[in-house]
Motif scaffolding. Structure first.
Motif, PDB file in Angstrom:
ATOM      1  N   THR A 122       0.854  -1.181   0.000  1.00 42.15           N
ATOM      2  CA  THR A 122       0.000   0.000   0.000  1.00 42.15           C
ATOM      3  C   THR A 122       0.892   1.234   0.000  1.00 42.15           C
ATOM      4  O   THR A 122       1.694   1.432   0.920  1.00 42.15           O
ATOM      5  N   TRP A 123       0.739   2.052  -1.049  1.00 48.05           N
ATOM      6  CA  TRP A 123       1.621   3.202  -1.250  1.00 48.05           C
ATOM      7  C   TRP A 123       0.822   4.503  -1.198  1.00 48.05           C
ATOM      8  O   TRP A 123      -0.257   4.601  -1.790  1.00 48.05           O
ATOM      9  N   THR A 124       1.368   5.483  -0.523  1.00 48.52           N
ATOM     10  CA  THR A 124       0.748   6.805  -0.444  1.00 48.52           C
ATOM     11  C   THR A 124       1.538   7.772  -1.323  1.00 48.52           C
ATOM     12  O   THR A 124       2.754   7.931  -1.156  1.00 48.52           O
ATOM     13  N   VAL A 144      -4.245  11.396 -11.156  1.00 40.70           N
ATOM     14  CA  VAL A 144      -3.383  10.237 -10.926  1.00 40.70           C
ATOM     15  C   VAL A 144      -4.203   8.956 -10.994  1.00 40.70           C
ATOM     16  O   VAL A 144      -3.804   7.975 -11.640  1.00 40.70           O
ATOM     17  N   VAL A 145      -5.365   8.957 -10.346  1.00 38.33           N
ATOM     18  CA  VAL A 145      -6.240   7.779 -10.369  1.00 38.33           C
ATOM     19  C   VAL A 145      -6.611   7.424 -11.802  1.00 38.33           C
ATOM     20  O   VAL A 145      -6.495   6.268 -12.235  1.00 38.33           O
ATOM     21  N   PHE A 146      -7.041   8.429 -12.565  1.00 33.76           N
ATOM     22  CA  PHE A 146      -7.432   8.180 -13.960  1.00 33.76           C
ATOM     23  C   PHE A 146      -6.253   7.691 -14.793  1.00 33.76           C
ATOM     24  O   PHE A 146      -6.366   6.720 -15.562  1.00 33.76           O
ATOM     25  N   SER A 147      -5.108   8.347 -14.647  1.00 32.39           N
ATOM     26  CA  SER A 147      -3.938   8.018 -15.471  1.00 32.39           C
ATOM     27  C   SER A 147      -3.461   6.594 -15.238  1.00 32.39           C
ATOM     28  O   SER A 147      -3.070   5.902 -16.184  1.00 32.39           O
ATOM     29  N   PHE A 167      -1.801  -3.039 -10.069  1.00 27.53           N
ATOM     30  CA  PHE A 167      -2.613  -2.055  -9.363  1.00 27.53           C
ATOM     31  C   PHE A 167      -3.967  -2.673  -9.005  1.00 27.53           C
ATOM     32  O   PHE A 167      -4.888  -2.717  -9.829  1.00 27.53           O
ATOM     33  N   ALA A 168      -4.101  -3.148  -7.763  1.00 26.68           N
ATOM     34  CA  ALA A 168      -5.388  -3.703  -7.334  1.00 26.68           C
ATOM     35  C   ALA A 168      -6.416  -2.589  -7.185  1.00 26.68           C
ATOM     36  O   ALA A 168      -7.607  -2.770  -7.457  1.00 26.68           O
ATOM     37  N   ASP A 169      -5.950  -1.412  -6.766  1.00 22.63           N
ATOM     38  CA  ASP A 169      -6.849  -0.270  -6.630  1.00 22.63           C
ATOM     39  C   ASP A 169      -6.025   1.008  -6.570  1.00 22.63           C
ATOM     40  O   ASP A 169      -4.886   1.018  -6.086  1.00 22.63           O
ATOM     41  N   VAL A 170      -6.589   2.076  -7.111  1.00 25.55           N
ATOM     42  CA  VAL A 170      -5.988   3.405  -7.022  1.00 25.55           C
ATOM     43  C   VAL A 170      -7.108   4.360  -6.638  1.00 25.55           C
ATOM     44  O   VAL A 170      -8.119   4.454  -7.334  1.00 25.55           O
ATOM     45  N   THR A 181      -2.867   0.663  -4.128  1.00 29.20           N
ATOM     46  CA  THR A 181      -2.840  -0.633  -3.465  1.00 29.20           C
ATOM     47  C   THR A 181      -2.473  -1.689  -4.491  1.00 29.20           C
ATOM     48  O   THR A 181      -3.162  -1.830  -5.514  1.00 29.20           O
ATOM     49  N   LEU A 182      -1.405  -2.410  -4.249  1.00 26.55           N
ATOM     50  CA  LEU A 182      -0.946  -3.435  -5.176  1.00 26.55           C
ATOM     51  C   LEU A 182      -1.543  -4.791  -4.839  1.00 26.55           C
ATOM     52  O   LEU A 182      -1.875  -5.071  -3.683  1.00 26.55           O
ATOM     53  N   ALA A 183      -1.659  -5.627  -5.842  1.00 25.05           N
ATOM     54  CA  ALA A 183      -2.155  -6.985  -5.623  1.00 25.05           C
ATOM     55  C   ALA A 183      -1.180  -7.778  -4.766  1.00 25.05           C
ATOM     56  O   ALA A 183      -1.580  -8.676  -4.009  1.00 25.05           O
TER      57      ALA A 183
END
Length: 536
Positions: A122-124, A144-147, A167-170, A181-183
């Motif tokens: 999990t990265w901030t 950033v989320v869209f890109s 990328f499990a989620d951004v 959040t990475l898988a």
């Protein structure tokens, strides 16, 4: 240069400049150069040049003209779809990334103020304040989320979709904070975000024809396959640069014509010149060599799902038939390092030094070809100037093949359209792969079973599983062990033949200042227009 060893090249001045920037003192610098084969007198001269380069004050103004080596109607301003130096150069001028890899190979922050994690999963990402797109819109976490998420959409056709699957989620935590959040854990994420494809675009962008980014230049003209013109972004968020008023980029497919255009002063940069041109450049006051030691390579690919690569022993035979020493010394004039059919260069900390170097052995190749039943047959090898030096590689291979009874026919095709019409499609042909900073990126893009650029159609469930395992490891010794085994698998099983790692040669006008080699590719990692300037 009588007092230097031949392995020190003009491009290594940039290494000295990088070391000075990172705090090295004179004694440390001289020790570094002596270890690289530089005599004391030559080292002192190099220090003088590096010091002068760093002391030089950037000057604003002028119209920069750069010629690359290929162009086609498939050229794009969509970073996700970028696939070659032409696209990367344009995208670097229009957009920014969250992180950036500097000339010393260090990950630094660009649009991000910080990229942090306590578990590598999990990265901030905290963004810089006050950054705006060319159309005046402020940069937010939604961009950033869209890109990042758009790389996961099959309809986009992202060239790094395989990497983005991590990328499990951004999500956007607030206007200037995004959470990735990475898988599975991946300590390399800050490096991955520095790749050219992960440029940040405005939320909701579907039309990229305007090149609306946060970058150093604003688009004025884009004619795919012809040229692009950009002008300085007067509202650029960085305190320094860009220095040129404008920048024009186009292609000159013929290498001699590209070289002559620099010599005549018609252009300021002729990108990716053939090493044989170094003899013309050296000592000529009208042009200077800009040499970057990279992990770049031109590889011969035999598709494992097409003849003749689908026959047992054929690929192995070709690997023994490639005379690497001739390619290094005669074709590339020494501007290369011998490689061993896997993409990790010797300077990489994960390099497998225990993997036995494959030697030139035409008799062994002949035996393998006899068993496969292809001796006496015609094998078509497609080459092009678009894949640097590939026609010369093919000629070396053809000469060796003729002596053992294998009839290789070289089909030399134009640079224009090579990447869209031939690469990844021909049964036997060449690729030209730009440097990537980590084994995970190289293996994910070119050797994983589902990789978009799997040049030889190599497929191995074991390899894929090892890739995922190594990616999440924080134990560096274990990680190196796994990557070492994967290098051996690629060298022995894949249909890619990597004879050498090439040093990139750009021919530049002596007026250009501020040049520093970058591990992401030639022309300062394709970002030269932002960081260079014309000397007063």
């Amino acid at each position: 240069m009588s007092d230097t060893v031949a392995n020190w090249t003009p491009g290594d001045d940039a290494m000295v400049e990088n070391a000075i920037r990172h705090g090295a003192d004179r004694r440390e610098l001289l020790r570094m150069m002596l270890a690289g084969g530089v005599a004391l007198s030559a080292g002192t001269a190099i220090l003088g040049r590096a010091g002068a380069a760093l002391a030089a004050e950037p000057v604003k103004g002028g119209h920069l003209k750069v010629a690359g080596f290929s162009a086609s109607t498939a050229d794009t301003l969509d970073p996700a779809k970028a696939s070659n130096a032409t696209d990367y150069t344009r995208c670097c001028s229009l957009y920014n990334r969250l992180t950036f890899i500097d000339g010393a190979g260090k990950v630094t922050m660009e649009l991000a103020d910080s990229v942090e994690s306590t578990d590598a999963k999990t990265w901030t990402v905290r963004l810089r304040k006050g950054v705006t797109f060319h159309d005046g819109k402020s940069l937010t976490a939604k961009d950033v989320v869209f890109s990042l998420k758009r790389h996961l959409d099959p309809a986009v056709g992202s060239k790094v979709a395989t990497l983005a699957k991590q990328f499990a989620d951004v999500t956007a935590a607030d206007d200037l904070t995004a959470t990735i959040t990475l898988a599975a854990a991946n300590a390399d994420l800050p490096t991955i975000l520095a790749l050219h494809h992960f440029m940040i675009v405005a939320d909701g962008t579907t039309n990229f024809s305007k090149g609306n980014g946060t970058g150093a230049f604003v688009l004025k003209e884009f004619n795919p396959g012809v040229r692009s013109i950009v002008a300085r972004n007067t509202n650029y968020w960085k305190a320094k640069g860009p220095y040129f008023d404008s920048f024009e980029y186009f292609a000159i497919g013929d290498e001699s014509a590209r070289l002559n255009a620099v010599l005549s002063g018609d252009i300021h940069v002729g990108a990716n010149l053939n090493p044989r041109s170094l003899r013309i450049i050296e000592g000529n006051p009208a042009i200077a060599p800009f040499i970057s030691k990279l992990g770049t390579y031109t590889d011969l690919n035999l598709r494992l799902d097409l003849a003749p690569g689908d026959k047992a022993g054929v690929v192995e035979g070709f690997k023994y038939l490639v005379n690497r020493q001739v390619i290094q010394k005669a074709v590339l004039r020494g501007l290369a390092e011998i490689a061993n059919d896997q993409p990790i260069p010797s300077w990489n900390p994960y390099f497998n030094a225990e993997l036995k170097q494959r030697e030139f052995d035409p008799e062994r190749a002949k035996s393998l070809f006899q068993k496969a039943g292809i001796l006496g047959q015609e094998v078509r090898v497609v080459a092009s100037d678009a894949a640097s030096s590939s026609a010369d590689y093919a000629a070396v291979l053809q000469q060796a093949a003729g002596k053992i009874g294998l009839n290789i026919v070289i089909d030399r095709v134009p640079s224009d359209g090579y990447w869209s019409n031939h690469w990844l499609k021909d049964a036997v042909g060449f690729g030209n792969i730009n440097a990537r900073p980590t084994p995970d990126i190289l293996f994910s893009l070119f050797y994983q079973s589902t990789a978009p650029w799997n040049e030889s159609r190599y497929k191995s469930e074991k390899f894929d599983a090892m890739l995922l395992e190594a990616r999440g490891l924080l134990d560096q010794a274990k990680r190196k062990q796994i990557y070492g085994e994967m290098q051996a698998m690629v060298a022995n099983e894949a249909g890619t033949i990597i004879p050498v790692f090439q040093s990139n040669l750009d021919g530049v006008s002596p007026k250009l200042k501020g040049l520093v080699a970058n591990p992401l590719g030639g022309m300062m990692g394709f970002a030269l227009p932002e960081y260079a300037w014309f000397g007063a």
